[in-house]
Design a protein around this motif. Structure first.
Motif, PDB file in Angstrom:
ATOM      1  N   LEU A 128      22.907 -40.259  24.408  1.00 49.10           N
ATOM      2  CA  LEU A 128      22.826 -41.696  24.118  1.00 49.10           C
ATOM      3  C   LEU A 128      22.119 -42.404  25.267  1.00 49.10           C
ATOM      4  CD1 LEU A 128      26.467 -42.321  22.834  1.00 49.10           C
ATOM      5  CD2 LEU A 128      24.398 -42.089  21.439  1.00 49.10           C
ATOM      6  N   ASP A 129      21.320 -43.427  24.936  1.00 45.82           N
ATOM      7  CA  ASP A 129      20.675 -44.202  25.991  1.00 45.82           C
ATOM      8  C   ASP A 129      21.605 -45.329  26.443  1.00 45.82           C
ATOM      9  OD1 ASP A 129      20.507 -46.279  24.125  1.00 45.82           O
ATOM     10  OD2 ASP A 129      18.399 -45.909  23.671  1.00 45.82           O
ATOM     11  N   LYS A 130      21.133 -46.187  27.347  1.00 47.40           N
ATOM     12  CA  LYS A 130      21.980 -47.231  27.914  1.00 47.40           C
ATOM     13  C   LYS A 130      22.414 -48.267  26.882  1.00 47.40           C
ATOM     14  CE  LYS A 130      17.946 -49.903  29.484  1.00 47.40           C
ATOM     15  NZ  LYS A 130      17.263 -50.475  30.675  1.00 47.40           N
ATOM     16  N   ASN A 131      21.692 -48.336  25.756  1.00 49.57           N
ATOM     17  CA  ASN A 131      22.057 -49.265  24.683  1.00 49.57           C
ATOM     18  C   ASN A 131      22.964 -48.637  23.629  1.00 49.57           C
ATOM     19  OD1 ASN A 131      20.426 -51.386  25.764  1.00 49.57           O
ATOM     20  ND2 ASN A 131      18.609 -50.369  24.886  1.00 49.57           N
ATOM     21  N   GLY A 132      23.322 -47.355  23.845  1.00 43.08           N
ATOM     22  CA  GLY A 132      24.170 -46.662  22.880  1.00 43.08           C
ATOM     23  C   GLY A 132      23.420 -46.084  21.706  1.00 43.08           C
ATOM     24  N   ASP A 133      22.096 -46.097  21.766  1.00 44.13           N
ATOM     25  CA  ASP A 133      21.289 -45.511  20.697  1.00 44.13           C
ATOM     26  C   ASP A 133      21.048 -44.030  20.965  1.00 44.13           C
ATOM     27  OD1 ASP A 133      20.998 -47.954  19.346  1.00 44.13           O
ATOM     28  OD2 ASP A 133      19.341 -48.544  20.686  1.00 44.13           O
ATOM     29  N   LEU A 134      20.858 -43.280  19.888  1.00 46.50           N
ATOM     30  CA  LEU A 134      20.615 -41.849  20.027  1.00 46.50           C
ATOM     31  C   LEU A 134      19.260 -41.609  20.687  1.00 46.50           C
ATOM     32  CD1 LEU A 134      21.896 -39.062  19.121  1.00 46.50           C
ATOM     33  CD2 LEU A 134      20.315 -39.161  17.191  1.00 46.50           C
ATOM     34  N   LYS A 135      19.219 -40.705  21.651  1.00 45.82           N
ATOM     35  CA  LYS A 135      17.946 -40.359  22.274  1.00 45.82           C
ATOM     36  C   LYS A 135      17.671 -38.873  22.083  1.00 45.82           C
ATOM     37  CE  LYS A 135      19.810 -39.614  26.962  1.00 45.82           C
ATOM     38  NZ  LYS A 135      19.748 -40.050  28.381  1.00 45.82           N
ATOM     39  N   LYS A 136      16.418 -38.571  21.837  1.00 47.63           N
ATOM     40  CA  LYS A 136      16.014 -37.188  21.632  1.00 47.63           C
ATOM     41  C   LYS A 136      15.961 -36.465  22.960  1.00 47.63           C
ATOM     42  CE  LYS A 136      13.321 -37.904  17.412  1.00 47.63           C
ATOM     43  NZ  LYS A 136      12.001 -37.728  16.744  1.00 47.63           N
ATOM     44  N   HIS A 137      16.259 -35.180  22.905  1.00 48.41           N
ATOM     45  CA  HIS A 137      16.176 -34.354  24.105  1.00 48.41           C
ATOM     46  C   HIS A 137      15.391 -33.104  23.757  1.00 48.41           C
ATOM     47  CE1 HIS A 137      17.030 -32.434  27.852  1.00 48.41           C
ATOM     48  NE2 HIS A 137      17.932 -33.332  28.215  1.00 48.41           N
ATOM     49  N   SER A 138      14.262 -32.906  24.406  1.00 48.40           N
ATOM     50  CA  SER A 138      13.365 -31.794  24.055  1.00 48.40           C
ATOM     51  C   SER A 138      13.995 -30.432  24.275  1.00 48.40           C
ATOM     52  CB  SER A 138      12.060 -31.899  24.842  1.00 48.40           C
ATOM     53  OG  SER A 138      12.316 -31.903  26.238  1.00 48.40           O
ATOM     54  N   ALA A 139      15.007 -30.357  25.150  1.00 44.58           N
ATOM     55  CA  ALA A 139      15.629 -29.065  25.442  1.00 44.58           C
ATOM     56  C   ALA A 139      16.786 -28.727  24.502  1.00 44.58           C
ATOM     57  CB  ALA A 139      16.109 -29.021  26.895  1.00 44.58           C
ATOM     58  N   LEU A 140      17.074 -29.589  23.537  1.00 37.62           N
ATOM     59  CA  LEU A 140      18.106 -29.264  22.549  1.00 37.62           C
ATOM     60  C   LEU A 140      17.469 -28.353  21.501  1.00 37.62           C
ATOM     61  CD1 LEU A 140      20.996 -29.686  21.478  1.00 37.62           C
ATOM     62  CD2 LEU A 140      20.097 -31.593  20.121  1.00 37.62           C
ATOM     63  N   LEU A 141      17.625 -27.048  21.699  1.00 36.76           N
ATOM     64  CA  LEU A 141      16.938 -26.074  20.840  1.00 36.76           C
ATOM     65  C   LEU A 141      17.915 -25.083  20.187  1.00 36.76           C
ATOM     66  CD1 LEU A 141      13.940 -25.168  23.219  1.00 36.76           C
ATOM     67  CD2 LEU A 141      14.006 -26.900  21.417  1.00 36.76           C
ATOM     68  N   PRO A 142      18.938 -25.563  19.471  1.00 33.52           N
ATOM     69  CA  PRO A 142      19.858 -24.611  18.841  1.00 33.52           C
ATOM     70  C   PRO A 142      19.208 -23.796  17.728  1.00 33.52           C
ATOM     71  CG  PRO A 142      20.276 -26.820  18.040  1.00 33.52           C
ATOM     72  CD  PRO A 142      19.294 -26.950  19.172  1.00 33.52           C
ATOM     73  N   PHE A 143      18.079 -24.307  17.184  1.00 28.89           N
ATOM     74  CA  PHE A 143      17.368 -23.599  16.116  1.00 28.89           C
ATOM     75  C   PHE A 143      16.123 -22.881  16.642  1.00 28.89           C
ATOM     76  CE2 PHE A 143      19.499 -27.297  14.247  1.00 28.89           C
ATOM     77  CZ  PHE A 143      20.271 -26.688  13.274  1.00 28.89           C
ATOM     78  N   SER A 144      16.026 -22.738  17.973  1.00 31.54           N
ATOM     79  CA  SER A 144      14.857 -22.198  18.650  1.00 31.54           C
ATOM     80  C   SER A 144      13.694 -23.183  18.519  1.00 31.54           C
ATOM     81  CB  SER A 144      14.482 -20.811  18.120  1.00 31.54           C
ATOM     82  OG  SER A 144      13.522 -20.193  18.970  1.00 31.54           O
TER      83      SER A 144
END
Length: 501
Positions: free
Chosen positions: A414-430
């Protein structure tokens, strides 16, 4: 006499190994560093089959983010950490787009299907699977409705426990597997159907076999597959029986097929087979159909059900997280049926699901890739045909990408405003060319199952929360949560099993 012959044979094999090693001396000097292999057996003595992941992570500390090990005589390059895995699978996605050896799948499915195939076959099977999943599943209202209905069935089954402790493994597996069964062959199975129970037993058997020391032994010595006996043969038996289950579904579809009205994946494949029946080089034939459907069935059952089971355990361990998700459900969804479009309005819930996937880390080794050409990676030569393992655990638990990686902390997404932020290293599906084709379907399932359950229940346990162990029961090719019992308390104060009767 036999002893003399055996010794002579070993000597000859050693000489061949030495000759091959000298012949590839230049390649050897350019390879990533790694432990010194022994003739024929490679590094097997340095890698306990039941502690494979632990050993590889120790090598990472010694040799760095890229190193070479030998499984028998098979050279394998291991990649560790987000940066180098990105350099390989994304920046050089074509060079690393091959599939490495998968002994069990190759032995039973003979290299057909999606998961273990390569070249033109893989491209055609993957393209067809993506198109069909898109038409019958991903992004379609019909599959969303199917998931919603299955989630309601799961709520009803949970409610029947009347607040008493129970192990959720069986019920979660039934619900999740029914989704891919609907897509693959248009069927919904009752949770007490004997054939369905046998299917789930075989899927569970496959994943446990792949996590065993026996599976690691097969990866070291693929050539022994035809001679398997006893426990070693069990893994092949599980997959063979899953294949037989698919064979039966294909036969049913053939008898009732209407070419003008395809109902599911198998129908679509049968129609394509008919269209290409005069093409001698077609990849649309029965072997690829059965193998592809088997791939979808296994992947679409085990990965999602394991993630849900791990997620439920985590939410019981951290009730404050559970309360925040329920508050967001109450504010956004209320008593309406959760839908996929709610995801954009529920950043905290999405952050929790992302963190469950990162923390659970259910496929820590990733699936084996293979180089399709000679390629350089950080000045090291990786020859064509080399197996490459991108250790996804070193990405999902990379402290440079995720500070305090062993801490469950949804707010990292989450960012400082509480919104979802993408993370390039989140790779559970490769990532890259071999990324899981069912990623968007899996994300929809996770959201709808979690929100539906937490809308109706508070999850708890009779065990002190400090005694709940989140470390995996098995840790090799896959992470499975330890067996646990949970209790579900209806949030409306009444037992759903009674009110629904």
């Amino acid at each position: 006499m036999w002893l003399y012959s055996a010794v002579l044979g070993i000597v000859l094999l050693c000489l061949i190994f030495i000759a091959l090693k000298k012949g590839n001396a230049k390649d050897q000097r350019l390879l990533p560093p790694g432990p010194q292999p022994l003739p024929l057996i490679g590094n097997i003595l340095q890698m306990r089959p039941d502690k494979l992941l632990v050993t590889l992570q120790k090598f990472q500390k010694k040799y760095g983010p890229i190193f070479t090990v030998y499984f028998g005589t098979r050279r394998t390059v291991i990649l560790c950490g987000y940066d180098i895995i990105k350099e390989a699978l994304i920046d050089q996605k074509y060079a690393f787009s091959g599939r490495g050896k998968m002994a069990l799948s190759e032995y039973v499915l003979k290299g057909y299907g999606i998961t273990a195939s390569n070249g033109e076959r893989w491209q055609q099977m993957r393209r067809f699977a993506l198109t069909t999943l898109r038409n019958f599943g991903m992004g379609k209202r019909t599959i969303e409705e199917r998931i919603q209905e299955e989630a309601k069935i799961l709520v009803k089954e949970f409610g029947k426990t009347e607040g008493k402790p129970f192990n959720p493994t069986f019920l979660v597996s039934c619900a999740v597997s029914n989704i891919i069964c609907f897509i693959a062959f248009g069927k919904h199975f009752n949770y007490n159907d004997e054939k369905y129970l046998k299917l789930l037993y075989n899927i569970n058997g496959i994943i446990r076999f792949l996590n065993s020391g026996l599976s690691a032994l097969l990866y070291n010595f693929v050539w022994i597959m035809p001679y398997l006996i006893g426990p070693l043969k069990k893994g092949a038996q599980y997959l063979s029986e899953l294949k037989e289950f698919v064979d039966e579904r294909v036969e049913e579809s053939q008898r009732t097929l209407d070419p003008n009205s395809p109902r599911h994946f198998i129908d679509c494949f049968l129609i394509r087979m008919q269209e290409e029946k005069d093409n001698p080089d077609t990849e649309f034939h029965m072997k690829n159909l059965v193998a592809s459907a088997s791939n979808l069935l296994f992947a679409g059952t085990e990965t999602i059900s394991t993630t849900v089971r791990y997620g439920l355990l985590i939410l019981i361990k951290y009730p404050e997280v559970q309360v925040k998700v329920q508050n967001e459900i109450d504010q956004v969804i209320g008593q309406h049926t959760p839908s996929a479009e709610d995801r954009t309005k529920m950043p905290y819930t999405e952050a929790v699901i992302h963190e469950i996937q990162r923390f659970a880390n259910i496929i820590p080794t990733g699936l084996p890739h293979c180089t399709t050409e000679d390629t350089f990676l950080r000045d090291y030569l990786i020859p064509k045909g080399t197996d490459v393992f991108p250790l996804l655990t070193t990405v999902l638990k990379d402290p440079e990408q995720f500070p305090d990686p062993d801490v469950f902390f949804p707010n990292r997404f989450l960012d400082k405003n509480g919104d979802l932020k993408k993370h390039s290293a989140l790779l559970p599906f490769s990532t890259g060319k071999r990324i899981c084709p069912g990623e968007s379907l899996a994300r929809m399932e996770l959201f709808l199952f979690f929100t539906t359950l937490l809308q109706k229940f508070t999850l708890t346990t009779t065990v002190p929360r400090e005694d709940l162990d989140l470390t995996p029961e098995l840790s090799s090719a896959g992470h499975l949560p330890r067996a646990y019992k949970m209790c579900v308390i209806p949030r409306n104060g009444t037992l759903l099993s009674k009110s629904s009767n």
